[in-house]
Design a protein around this motif. Sequence first.
Motif, PDB file in Angstrom:
ATOM      1  N   GLU A  29       0.828  -1.207   0.000  1.00 48.25           N
ATOM      2  CA  GLU A  29       0.000   0.000   0.000  1.00 48.25           C
ATOM      3  C   GLU A  29       0.861   1.256   0.000  1.00 48.25           C
ATOM      4  O   GLU A  29       0.597   2.221  -0.737  1.00 48.25           O
ATOM      5  CB  GLU A  29      -0.941  -0.013   1.199  1.00 48.25           C
ATOM      6  N   ASN A  30       1.917   1.248   0.820  1.00 50.43           N
ATOM      7  CA  ASN A  30       2.822   2.393   0.867  1.00 50.43           C
ATOM      8  C   ASN A  30       3.538   2.592  -0.466  1.00 50.43           C
ATOM      9  O   ASN A  30       3.734   3.728  -0.921  1.00 50.43           O
ATOM     10  CB  ASN A  30       3.848   2.209   1.982  1.00 50.43           C
ATOM     11  N   ALA A  31       3.941   1.488  -1.093  1.00 49.99           N
ATOM     12  CA  ALA A  31       4.645   1.582  -2.373  1.00 49.99           C
ATOM     13  C   ALA A  31       3.736   2.144  -3.462  1.00 49.99           C
ATOM     14  O   ALA A  31       4.150   2.987  -4.270  1.00 49.99           O
ATOM     15  CB  ALA A  31       5.173   0.208  -2.781  1.00 49.99           C
ATOM     16  N   VAL A  32       2.495   1.687  -3.500  1.00 48.09           N
ATOM     17  CA  VAL A  32       1.550   2.194  -4.490  1.00 48.09           C
ATOM     18  C   VAL A  32       1.298   3.683  -4.271  1.00 48.09           C
ATOM     19  O   VAL A  32       1.278   4.476  -5.225  1.00 48.09           O
ATOM     20  CB  VAL A  32       0.234   1.396  -4.434  1.00 48.09           C
ATOM     21  N   ALA A  33       1.130   4.087  -3.020  1.00 51.89           N
ATOM     22  CA  ALA A  33       0.913   5.506  -2.722  1.00 51.89           C
ATOM     23  C   ALA A  33       2.118   6.340  -3.145  1.00 51.89           C
ATOM     24  O   ALA A  33       1.960   7.450  -3.668  1.00 51.89           O
ATOM     25  CB  ALA A  33       0.627   5.689  -1.225  1.00 51.89           C
ATOM     26  N   TYR A  34       3.310   5.803  -2.932  1.00 50.31           N
ATOM     27  CA  TYR A  34       4.530   6.523  -3.327  1.00 50.31           C
ATOM     28  C   TYR A  34       4.573   6.724  -4.838  1.00 50.31           C
ATOM     29  O   TYR A  34       4.841   7.829  -5.324  1.00 50.31           O
ATOM     30  CB  TYR A  34       5.759   5.743  -2.863  1.00 50.31           C
ATOM     31  N   VAL A  35       4.316   5.658  -5.578  1.00 53.87           N
ATOM     32  CA  VAL A  35       4.356   5.746  -7.039  1.00 53.87           C
ATOM     33  C   VAL A  35       3.306   6.728  -7.552  1.00 53.87           C
ATOM     34  O   VAL A  35       3.578   7.555  -8.433  1.00 53.87           O
ATOM     35  CB  VAL A  35       4.151   4.348  -7.660  1.00 53.87           C
ATOM     36  N   MET A  36       2.104   6.672  -7.002  1.00 52.14           N
ATOM     37  CA  MET A  36       1.031   7.528  -7.485  1.00 52.14           C
ATOM     38  C   MET A  36       1.251   8.992  -7.136  1.00 52.14           C
ATOM     39  O   MET A  36       0.681   9.886  -7.775  1.00 52.14           O
ATOM     40  CB  MET A  36      -0.307   7.046  -6.918  1.00 52.14           C
ATOM     41  N   ILE A 212      19.447  -5.773  -9.741  1.00 48.01           N
ATOM     42  CA  ILE A 212      18.491  -6.472  -8.885  1.00 48.01           C
ATOM     43  C   ILE A 212      17.844  -5.414  -8.000  1.00 48.01           C
ATOM     44  O   ILE A 212      18.537  -4.590  -7.401  1.00 48.01           O
ATOM     45  CB  ILE A 212      19.181  -7.535  -8.026  1.00 48.01           C
ATOM     46  N   GLY A 213      16.524  -5.439  -7.922  1.00 46.39           N
ATOM     47  CA  GLY A 213      15.819  -4.420  -7.162  1.00 46.39           C
ATOM     48  C   GLY A 213      15.654  -4.787  -5.701  1.00 46.39           C
ATOM     49  O   GLY A 213      15.572  -5.965  -5.334  1.00 46.39           O
ATOM     50  N   PRO A 214      15.590  -3.770  -4.834  1.00 43.17           N
ATOM     51  CA  PRO A 214      15.274  -4.009  -3.424  1.00 43.17           C
ATOM     52  C   PRO A 214      13.801  -4.346  -3.256  1.00 43.17           C
ATOM     53  O   PRO A 214      12.976  -4.022  -4.117  1.00 43.17           O
ATOM     54  CB  PRO A 214      15.600  -2.658  -2.775  1.00 43.17           C
ATOM     55  N   SER A 215      13.463  -5.005  -2.175  1.00 42.82           N
ATOM     56  CA  SER A 215      12.067  -5.341  -1.912  1.00 42.82           C
ATOM     57  C   SER A 215      11.305  -4.113  -1.419  1.00 42.82           C
ATOM     58  O   SER A 215      11.867  -3.240  -0.746  1.00 42.82           O
ATOM     59  CB  SER A 215      11.984  -6.440  -0.854  1.00 42.82           C
ATOM     60  N   VAL A 216      10.023  -4.071  -1.749  1.00 40.39           N
ATOM     61  CA  VAL A 216       9.164  -3.018  -1.222  1.00 40.39           C
ATOM     62  C   VAL A 216       8.781  -3.305   0.231  1.00 40.39           C
ATOM     63  O   VAL A 216       8.101  -2.490   0.864  1.00 40.39           O
ATOM     64  CB  VAL A 216       7.883  -2.850  -2.063  1.00 40.39           C
ATOM     65  N   ALA A 217       9.215  -4.442   0.761  1.00 41.55           N
ATOM     66  CA  ALA A 217       8.884  -4.815   2.137  1.00 41.55           C
ATOM     67  C   ALA A 217      10.171  -5.012   2.959  1.00 41.55           C
ATOM     68  O   ALA A 217      10.725  -4.061   3.487  1.00 41.55           O
ATOM     69  CB  ALA A 217       8.015  -6.066   2.146  1.00 41.55           C
ATOM     70  N   PRO A 236      15.080  -0.068   5.155  1.00 42.02           N
ATOM     71  CA  PRO A 236      13.964   0.663   4.553  1.00 42.02           C
ATOM     72  C   PRO A 236      13.464   0.021   3.260  1.00 42.02           C
ATOM     73  O   PRO A 236      14.263  -0.353   2.400  1.00 42.02           O
ATOM     74  CB  PRO A 236      14.563   2.050   4.275  1.00 42.02           C
ATOM     75  N   PRO A 237      12.149  -0.090   3.115  1.00 42.13           N
ATOM     76  CA  PRO A 237      11.576  -0.534   1.840  1.00 42.13           C
ATOM     77  C   PRO A 237      11.962   0.439   0.728  1.00 42.13           C
ATOM     78  O   PRO A 237      12.061   1.649   0.949  1.00 42.13           O
ATOM     79  CB  PRO A 237      10.064  -0.505   2.092  1.00 42.13           C
ATOM     80  N   ALA A 238      12.177  -0.095  -0.467  1.00 40.29           N
ATOM     81  CA  ALA A 238      12.638   0.764  -1.564  1.00 40.29           C
ATOM     82  C   ALA A 238      12.180   0.190  -2.894  1.00 40.29           C
ATOM     83  O   ALA A 238      11.661  -0.930  -2.975  1.00 40.29           O
ATOM     84  CB  ALA A 238      14.158   0.898  -1.522  1.00 40.29           C
ATOM     85  N   LEU A 239      12.376   0.990  -3.934  1.00 43.68           N
ATOM     86  CA  LEU A 239      12.095   0.545  -5.292  1.00 43.68           C
ATOM     87  C   LEU A 239      13.135   1.131  -6.231  1.00 43.68           C
ATOM     88  O   LEU A 239      13.850   2.078  -5.869  1.00 43.68           O
ATOM     89  CB  LEU A 239      10.674   0.933  -5.718  1.00 43.68           C
ATOM     90  N   HIS A 240      13.242   0.549  -7.399  1.00 44.75           N
ATOM     91  CA  HIS A 240      14.107   1.088  -8.440  1.00 44.75           C
ATOM     92  C   HIS A 240      13.270   1.873  -9.439  1.00 44.75           C
ATOM     93  O   HIS A 240      12.161   1.463  -9.804  1.00 44.75           O
ATOM     94  CB  HIS A 240      14.853  -0.032  -9.170  1.00 44.75           C
ATOM     95  N   LEU A 241      13.835   2.987  -9.888  1.00 43.31           N
ATOM     96  CA  LEU A 241      13.231   3.797 -10.937  1.00 43.31           C
ATOM     97  C   LEU A 241      14.212   3.854 -12.097  1.00 43.31           C
ATOM     98  O   LEU A 241      15.337   4.332 -11.944  1.00 43.31           O
ATOM     99  CB  LEU A 241      12.917   5.193 -10.416  1.00 43.31           C
ATOM    100  N   HIS A 242      13.795   3.341 -13.235  1.00 46.73           N
ATOM    101  CA  HIS A 242      14.639   3.267 -14.419  1.00 46.73           C
ATOM    102  C   HIS A 242      14.204   4.352 -15.397  1.00 46.73           C
ATOM    103  O   HIS A 242      13.036   4.395 -15.810  1.00 46.73           O
ATOM    104  CB  HIS A 242      14.529   1.890 -15.073  1.00 46.73           C
ATOM    105  N   VAL A 243      15.140   5.219 -15.749  1.00 48.66           N
ATOM    106  CA  VAL A 243      14.845   6.350 -16.628  1.00 48.66           C
ATOM    107  C   VAL A 243      15.461   6.075 -17.995  1.00 48.66           C
ATOM    108  O   VAL A 243      16.698   5.963 -18.122  1.00 48.66           O
ATOM    109  CB  VAL A 243      15.405   7.664 -16.054  1.00 48.66           C
ATOM    110  N   TRP A 244      14.611   5.965 -19.009  1.00 48.17           N
ATOM    111  CA  TRP A 244      15.072   5.698 -20.362  1.00 48.17           C
ATOM    112  C   TRP A 244      15.136   6.995 -21.151  1.00 48.17           C
ATOM    113  O   TRP A 244      14.138   7.700 -21.314  1.00 48.17           O
ATOM    114  CB  TRP A 244      14.150   4.704 -21.052  1.00 48.17           C
ATOM    115  N   ASP A 245      16.340   7.326 -21.628  1.00 50.97           N
ATOM    116  CA  ASP A 245      16.565   8.480 -22.487  1.00 50.97           C
ATOM    117  C   ASP A 245      16.753   7.961 -23.907  1.00 50.97           C
ATOM    118  O   ASP A 245      17.825   7.442 -24.246  1.00 50.97           O
ATOM    119  CB  ASP A 245      17.791   9.259 -22.016  1.00 50.97           C
TER     120      ASP A 245
END
Length: 276
Positions: A29-36, A212-217, A236-245
């Motif tokens: 739930e926290n991860a979805v809220a962060y992304v949104m 390899i991405g970190p877990s959201v939990a 801390p829970p985390a996520l990867h953000l990949h930016v394509w140029d």
Amino acid sequence: MLIAQLTDLHIGAGRRLAYRKVDTAGALENAVAYVMAMEPRPDVVLFTGDIGDLGTSDEYALVAEILKDLTIPYFMVPGNHDCRAPLCAAFPDATPVAPGQAFVNYVVDDFDLRLIALDTLEEGKPGGVLPTQQLDWLRDVLAEEDDRDCLIFLHHPPILTGITHMDVQNLGAGADGLADIVRAHRDRIRAIICGHVHRPIHTIWAGVPLSIGPSVAHQVAFDLRAGGPSAFVMEPPALHLHVWDADQKNLMTHMAYIDRHDGPHPFFDENGKLIV
């Protein structure tokens, strides 16, 4: 193009705590809220496996309920804690496999960067595999006339990380064949992204960046001792953000912590002077 990678959710039915400790449903739930709440908002979310903890329909129903708040496109591959049939039944749009296909392999052609999903699940076992038919499928996809740059996403990493209890359950059979394919197309494959290890890890493999991405939990304990125990930590829970140029043909990866922290605080005062 901005890609959010969420991985290793481990959702338990009835909001069961993972390992009697981790509120994985709350973490999602926290991860979805962060992304949104992001500006700019990601164009797509890729879930790189272990969506459920036991691979049951009840787990995926809870995931689907939480993901109602995620209003941007998302796609999934299974991890070793998942089961194909109930996962695909719960998320047909997020697992757009061809009719009659046994594996959760597919291509997303809706974005500037071509997204290629690979299913490494060997049901009932912790380690991953890529059988010959899977590798043949990937060869056929990369042999198509579409010459756009690609990103491959899968659950099990084909590398050794030095974390022994995870390395014994990495991608086993088929890893060498995958490496051969990647080397042959490294001019188009801009990156490979994985889950499974619950830690942010970056390297070059078969001539392309692999992360390899970190877990959201919860995260796997960082322990490089030979024979280190199988354990997790509440880092801390985390996520990867990949930016394509697309202009630079470059994929850059950021790690973002999901939890709220104190700040942001200014470096400079109202007169433009560095605060000391």
